[in-house]
Design a protein around this motif. Sequence first.
Motif, short mmCIF file in Angstrom:
data_model
loop_
_atom_site.label_atom_id
_atom_site.label_comp_id
_atom_site.label_asym_id
_atom_site.label_seq_id
_atom_site.Cartn_x
_atom_site.Cartn_y
_atom_site.Cartn_z
N ASP A 156 0.81 -1.22 0.00
CA ASP A 156 0.00 0.00 0.00
C ASP A 156 0.84 1.27 0.00
O ASP A 156 0.37 2.35 0.34
CB ASP A 156 -0.96 0.01 1.19
N LYS A 157 2.12 1.15 -0.39
CA LYS A 157 3.04 2.28 -0.52
C LYS A 157 3.41 2.92 0.82
O LYS A 157 3.78 4.09 0.88
CB LYS A 157 2.48 3.35 -1.46
N LYS A 158 3.34 2.14 1.88
CA LYS A 158 3.80 2.59 3.19
C LYS A 158 5.07 1.81 3.55
O LYS A 158 5.25 0.67 3.11
CB LYS A 158 2.73 2.39 4.24
N PHE A 159 5.93 2.45 4.34
CA PHE A 159 7.15 1.75 4.76
C PHE A 159 7.31 1.82 6.26
O PHE A 159 6.77 2.71 6.94
CB PHE A 159 8.39 2.32 4.05
N LEU A 160 8.05 0.85 6.78
CA LEU A 160 8.42 0.82 8.19
C LEU A 160 9.90 0.53 8.26
O LEU A 160 10.39 -0.42 7.65
CB LEU A 160 7.63 -0.25 8.94
N VAL A 174 7.99 5.10 -6.05
CA VAL A 174 9.00 4.54 -6.94
C VAL A 174 8.88 5.23 -8.29
O VAL A 174 7.78 5.38 -8.83
CB VAL A 174 8.82 3.02 -7.10
N HIS A 175 10.01 5.69 -8.82
CA HIS A 175 10.03 6.42 -10.10
C HIS A 175 9.49 5.53 -11.21
O HIS A 175 9.75 4.33 -11.26
CB HIS A 175 11.46 6.84 -10.42
N GLY A 176 8.69 6.11 -12.12
CA GLY A 176 8.07 5.35 -13.19
C GLY A 176 9.00 4.99 -14.33
O GLY A 176 8.66 4.13 -15.15
N HIS A 177 10.18 5.61 -14.40
CA HIS A 177 11.09 5.35 -15.51
C HIS A 177 12.49 4.95 -15.07
O HIS A 177 13.27 4.47 -15.89
CB HIS A 177 11.21 6.60 -16.40
N LYS A 178 12.82 5.16 -13.79
CA LYS A 178 14.17 4.87 -13.32
C LYS A 178 14.10 4.08 -12.01
O LYS A 178 13.14 4.19 -11.26
CB LYS A 178 14.95 6.18 -13.08
N GLU A 180 14.58 4.26 -8.88
CA GLU A 180 14.76 5.20 -7.77
C GLU A 180 13.54 5.16 -6.87
O GLU A 180 12.41 5.03 -7.34
CB GLU A 180 14.96 6.63 -8.28
N ILE A 181 13.78 5.29 -5.57
CA ILE A 181 12.71 5.29 -4.60
C ILE A 181 12.82 6.53 -3.73
O ILE A 181 13.93 6.96 -3.36
CB ILE A 181 12.74 4.00 -3.74
N GLU A 182 11.68 7.12 -3.41
CA GLU A 182 11.60 8.28 -2.53
C GLU A 182 10.93 7.85 -1.24
O GLU A 182 9.84 7.28 -1.25
CB GLU A 182 10.79 9.39 -3.20
N LEU A 183 11.59 8.09 -0.12
CA LEU A 183 11.05 7.76 1.20
C LEU A 183 10.61 9.05 1.90
O LEU A 183 11.40 9.98 2.07
CB LEU A 183 12.09 7.04 2.05
#
Length: 228
Positions: A156-160, A174-178, A180-183
């Motif tokens: 569900d796009k949540k992190f712990l 998460v980037h749609g083309h690369k 890469e992840i944004e937290l």
Amino acid sequence: MLILLTTLFYGCSEKENIEGLWVVKNVQVGDKKMTPNARWTRFNNDFTQQTGNGWFQHSNGTWDFNKNSRELLIKNTNGLIDQNEPFKVSFDNNKMIWKRIEEGQNVVVTLEKTNELPKTYGDHLLGLWKLENSKGNGVFFDESVENNEYLFLRWDKKFLINSSNGKINGVYNVHGHKPEIELIPYNSKIKRSFWKVDYNNEQISLKLLNSDSLVTKSFVRIHEFPRN
């Protein structure tokens, strides 16, 4: 009669070619490559279609192919109206090629037939990851590694995160083309961070992008939470 049978056979052949699950392998817009990650479309024999990226379906609607003009018309019932002309379709072995002009630029989409959904970068990342190696003091993990430190990326796009700094909750993109992840932590005192991802089977390595110093964290997949 022969002409009629030939026309019917040709029409059925084209319909059978289009039917099935197709993965977008390349998108060329003018002189730029703009291929989305794990984009797919499924064309059903009742002229309905579904489209998604990886394991996530985000569109559905209908499709129609004009065998005379070789134009493919796709409509999404839950999306915006496509203001562009239909795609011109051609086939090359197991590949389907779409061509049209969008905003004055030539667009060429190459698709390949498949039997299973592709994985996005985000699909590969789903699950529980134990910290194995750490270089640099990042926003979540220090340079030292303890046995119970982990990163849990939920569907569900949540992190712990559990680290020596305590438990940290938030959401991720998460980037749609690369890769890469944004937290984005819920705690406003902790800044959001951007990481390049290297995925190797059941291991991942994260490299902090918005940093002047080198910060990397390596994880291995596990299937139960470490005990404190």
